[in-house]
Design a protein around this motif. Structure first.
Motif: not given
Length: 433
Positions: A307, A368, A374, A396, A398, A429
């Motif tokens: 990420y 990740n 997260l 991005d 998430r 999303r």
């Protein structure tokens, strides 16, 4: 269908690929495509803004023609698939350069407009779309629009930073700036606190065109980093192009960036760069695009991918919010080799959805590690939310919808200009369509 991944390599969803090879035929192809579709450039967006799982991607790289160029005014008109690297390679020897360029030159003009990319000189020249004078847009209803800052201005503002959701760019006219040659006068300065970083940033803005810093987000001895600044050099000679030699030819089973390698790399890098202080003449490529010299560098994060988390917070919250984020990252035991800290100037953004605001932006790559990563992002989100900042959609994969809506107050206005036939994983999303 063909599996396509973004630069972060977090997933490889299947797509239907349709190549656009001519601006003459492209509008008909776009209008006759069924189902949700999305323009696709060179795939250098880190997250899911360039993905459309189970849908169509219109590949634009074949639209790579330079249509016209004035050596007197510096106005360049080109198709959207032209790489920034091609513009720099062809026109710097002729005395012109892009005014704004991001951390890679391996992106298309269409992608640069869709994400309104920024560079190391926002305080001086703003973002990419500040220098786009005109663009032509094809919509899925068959309409073609010419947009500029004087004509169809609302469409221009929606397309600048509009993530490719307002239509397919067929051509763009860019105002280049003069360049003596490919060289910069640069200076590197070690710093040992955030106060020192902000002092260097503020002090440098009046005299230096480019300012940026690498920051060690793993240091347990307080904040430390390398502040870099640069100005165009009068040196004119053009060195011979050298072929790219470094490459990561395979995907390792686990990330090469981990809790063992990361502190060691950052410590070595800081101490090596601290010995290279002072003024030097440097070619623009290693200063602007250090990672472009390593082919497939994104494979270093292993099979799970990585990420990128890039945020910006307003100037009045810059010290406290940056310190909180760095402390949270240290406590998590995670971190980044590629941590960039720089400031944005007080400029009116050209797009409704442009990312920069006056303040400070922090960008970091994270391997990740699934839930662990997260959960860290959720804590960083809380800091951004409290500081009234925002996250960069181009990076991005998430961001929560609520934070997106808070960070982009022009979102509802932007939605009025969206093409109903265009959709992405990110748009579904964050907006539901």
């Amino acid at each position: 269908m063909t599996k396509i991944e973004s630069w972060g390599r977090l997933s490889t969803p299947a797509h239907t690929l349709v190549t656009l090879s001519s601006v003459t035929n492209a509008p008909d192809i776009i209008a006759n495509t069924r189902g949700p579709s999305l323009p696709y450039g060179n795939g250098r967006s880190y997250g899911d803004s360039c993905l459309n799982p189970s849908g169509t991607l219109w590949e634009t790289r074949a639209l790579d023609r330079l249509i016209s160029f004035s050596s007197e005014s510096g106005l360049l008109t080109c198709e959207p698939g032209v790489l920034l690297a091609d513009i720099q390679r062809l026109l710097i020897p002729r005395g012109w350069t892009l005014p704004v360029t991001p951390g890679t030159q391996l992106i298309t003009v269409g992608g640069a407009i869709a994400n309104d990319v920024h560079g190391k000189n926002h305080h001086r020249h703003g973002s990419f779309c500040d220098h786009v004078t005109t663009l032509e847009l094809a919509r899925t209803d068959g309409k073609r629009l010419t947009c500029s800052k004087e004509h169809n201005t609302d469409w221009f503002a929606a397309t600048a930073g509009g993530l490719g959701l307002t239509g397919v760019i067929l051509s763009a006219t860019i105002q280049l700036k003069t360049a003596c040659g490919p060289w910069l006068t640069t200076e590197s300065i070690p710093y040992h606190s955030l106060d020192e970083f902000f002092f260097l940033s503020d002090e440098s803005e009046s005299e230096w065109e480019h300012t940026v810093s690498w920051i060690d987000c793993t240091s347990q001895r307080g904040v430390r980093g390398i502040f870099m600044r640069g100005n165009p050099s009068p040196r004119r000679d053009i060195p011979e192009e050298r072929p790219q030699k470094l490459s990561l030819p395979f995907i390792p089973p686990m990330s090469l960036v981990n809790r063992f390698s990361l502190p060691l790399f950052n410590s070595i890098y800081f101490h090596q760069q601290s010995k290279r202080t002072g003024i030097q003449i440097q070619h623009y490529k290693p200063f602007f695009y250090p990672l472009d010299s390593i082919k497939h560098w994104n494979r270093a994060y292993g099979r799970r991918g990585f990420y990128q988390y890039q945020s910006v917070v307003p100037r009045k919250h810059r010290e406290d919010a940056t310190a909180e984020m760095l402390n949270e990252i240290k406590r998590s035991g995670q971190g980044s080799m590629l941590a960039v800290l720089k400031t944005f100037g007080a400029r009116q953004p050209p797009g409704l959805m442009s990312f920069p605001m006056e303040g400070v932006t922090l960008a970091l790559d994270f391997p990740n590690r699934n839930t662990t990563t997260l959960k860290l992002f959720e804590r960083l989100d809380a800091i951004i939310r409290a500081a009234h900042g925002r996250i960069y959609p181009a990076k991005d994969a998430r961001m929560p919808r609520e934070l997106f809506e808070l960070g982009y107050p022009n979102l509802q206005k932007f939605q009025n200009f969206r093409d109903p036939g265009i959709s992405s994983s990110l748009s579904r999303r964050l907006t539901g369509s």
